[in-house]
Scaffold this motif. Sequence first.
Motif, short mmCIF file in Angstrom:
data_model
loop_
_atom_site.label_atom_id
_atom_site.label_comp_id
_atom_site.label_asym_id
_atom_site.label_seq_id
_atom_site.Cartn_x
_atom_site.Cartn_y
_atom_site.Cartn_z
N GLY A 131 11.94 -14.57 3.23
CA GLY A 131 12.74 -15.32 3.13
C GLY A 131 14.58 -14.88 1.39
O GLY A 131 15.48 -15.00 2.94
N SER A 132 14.51 -13.96 1.17
CA SER A 132 15.72 -13.25 0.91
C SER A 132 14.89 -12.12 -0.26
O SER A 132 14.32 -11.68 -0.41
CB SER A 132 15.68 -14.39 -0.67
N CYS A 133 15.92 -11.36 -0.82
CA CYS A 133 16.00 -9.83 -0.66
C CYS A 133 14.65 -9.63 -1.88
O CYS A 133 14.16 -8.83 -2.20
CB CYS A 133 16.79 -9.35 -1.37
N SER A 134 14.90 -10.97 -2.97
CA SER A 134 13.68 -10.96 -4.41
C SER A 134 12.62 -11.28 -3.40
O SER A 134 11.60 -10.57 -4.24
CB SER A 134 14.25 -11.59 -5.18
N ALA A 135 12.37 -11.03 -2.70
CA ALA A 135 10.73 -11.35 -2.05
C ALA A 135 10.45 -10.14 -1.40
O ALA A 135 9.31 -10.23 -1.30
CB ALA A 135 10.63 -12.63 -0.93
N LEU A 136 11.19 -9.33 -1.15
CA LEU A 136 10.42 -7.72 -1.09
C LEU A 136 9.63 -6.98 -2.00
O LEU A 136 9.69 -5.56 -1.37
CB LEU A 136 12.04 -6.84 -0.51
N ARG A 137 10.25 -7.77 -3.55
CA ARG A 137 10.07 -6.51 -4.68
C ARG A 137 7.93 -7.09 -3.77
O ARG A 137 7.56 -8.05 -3.95
CB ARG A 137 10.30 -7.28 -5.48
N VAL A 138 7.13 -6.21 -5.12
CA VAL A 138 6.35 -5.55 -5.33
C VAL A 138 5.83 -7.38 -5.54
O VAL A 138 6.76 -7.31 -6.81
CB VAL A 138 5.54 -4.29 -5.51
N GLY A 139 4.56 -8.11 -5.20
CA GLY A 139 4.25 -8.86 -6.98
C GLY A 139 4.82 -10.23 -5.99
O GLY A 139 5.02 -11.51 -6.78
N ALA A 140 6.26 -10.39 -5.54
CA ALA A 140 7.07 -11.37 -5.18
C ALA A 140 6.09 -12.89 -4.08
O ALA A 140 6.33 -13.51 -4.53
CB ALA A 140 8.32 -11.06 -4.25
N TYR A 141 4.74 -12.20 -4.08
CA TYR A 141 4.06 -13.46 -2.67
C TYR A 141 3.09 -14.17 -4.24
O TYR A 141 2.57 -13.57 -4.84
CB TYR A 141 3.01 -12.50 -1.95
N ALA B 252 0.78 -1.10 0.32
CA ALA B 252 -0.39 -0.07 0.15
C ALA B 252 0.92 0.69 0.24
O ALA B 252 0.82 2.06 -0.59
CB ALA B 252 -1.03 -0.41 1.64
N LEU B 253 1.94 1.49 0.66
CA LEU B 253 2.86 2.69 0.63
C LEU B 253 3.10 2.22 -0.45
O LEU B 253 3.38 3.96 -1.06
CB LEU B 253 3.93 2.18 2.00
N ILE B 254 4.23 1.91 -1.24
CA ILE B 254 4.58 1.23 -2.50
C ILE B 254 3.82 2.12 -3.49
O ILE B 254 3.83 3.07 -4.66
CB ILE B 254 4.34 0.20 -3.24
N GLU B 255 2.20 1.72 -3.52
CA GLU B 255 1.59 2.24 -4.27
C GLU B 255 1.33 3.80 -4.06
O GLU B 255 0.95 4.86 -5.36
CB GLU B 255 -0.76 1.47 -4.29
N MET B 256 0.98 4.33 -2.80
CA MET B 256 0.88 5.63 -1.96
C MET B 256 1.82 6.44 -2.90
O MET B 256 1.78 7.49 -2.86
CB MET B 256 0.40 5.70 -0.82
N LEU B 257 3.13 5.72 -2.76
CA LEU B 257 4.34 6.73 -3.33
C LEU B 257 4.08 6.77 -4.97
O LEU B 257 4.93 7.90 -5.29
CB LEU B 257 5.71 5.84 -3.21
N LYS B 258 3.45 5.52 -5.57
CA LYS B 258 2.91 6.06 -6.92
C LYS B 258 2.58 7.40 -7.51
O LYS B 258 2.63 8.07 -8.50
CB LYS B 258 2.65 4.23 -7.62
#
Length: 174
Positions: free
Chosen positions: A164-174, A115-121
């Motif tokens: 589990g990894s840095c790549s999991a922090l990207r939006v859509g990684a779940y 949600a924070l990323i969407e608001m910042l966009k």
Amino acid sequence: MPETSVIFRVLIADDEKIIADTLALILNLNGFEAAAVYSGEQAVETARTLRPDALISDICMAKMSGIDAALHIQRFVPDCEVLLISGVAGDEMLSQVAAQHPEFVVFEKPLDPRALIEMLKALSASKTTGGTQTRLAPDRARRVFHEARTSFSFHSDSCLSRVGSCSALRVGAY
């Protein structure tokens, strides 16, 4: 002359280092230029060179509050959007801060990163609309945040336990 892409710069100030560092990492991995600092004083000092498009700051910090830091920063970066957050301030204090500073967006922790990323966009898009600088009204910013938050099925307090990894922090990684 072709348009160049401008990176939206975000300064994060929180005396809880893990929160500031994690938010900066998430934002950097999602196309923002984010820097973390751990006090209001550091936020003001860093903002002089970074010239952030947005400040995300904890309200309650030692010496200089996030509110005071935001007010100082807006003196020399007047177009900096301000998002104030707090995990210890109650609803009454958050409402009071929002009433006293209607130009700031105020949220309670924890923040949902998506949600924070969407608001910042949305903030980023509002910064350069047709070549002119505009500000996203705080009410609109809150609405974008809450709409995004309700569209996701997880909350940020459970998000970190699933990374589990840095790549999991990207939006859509779940």
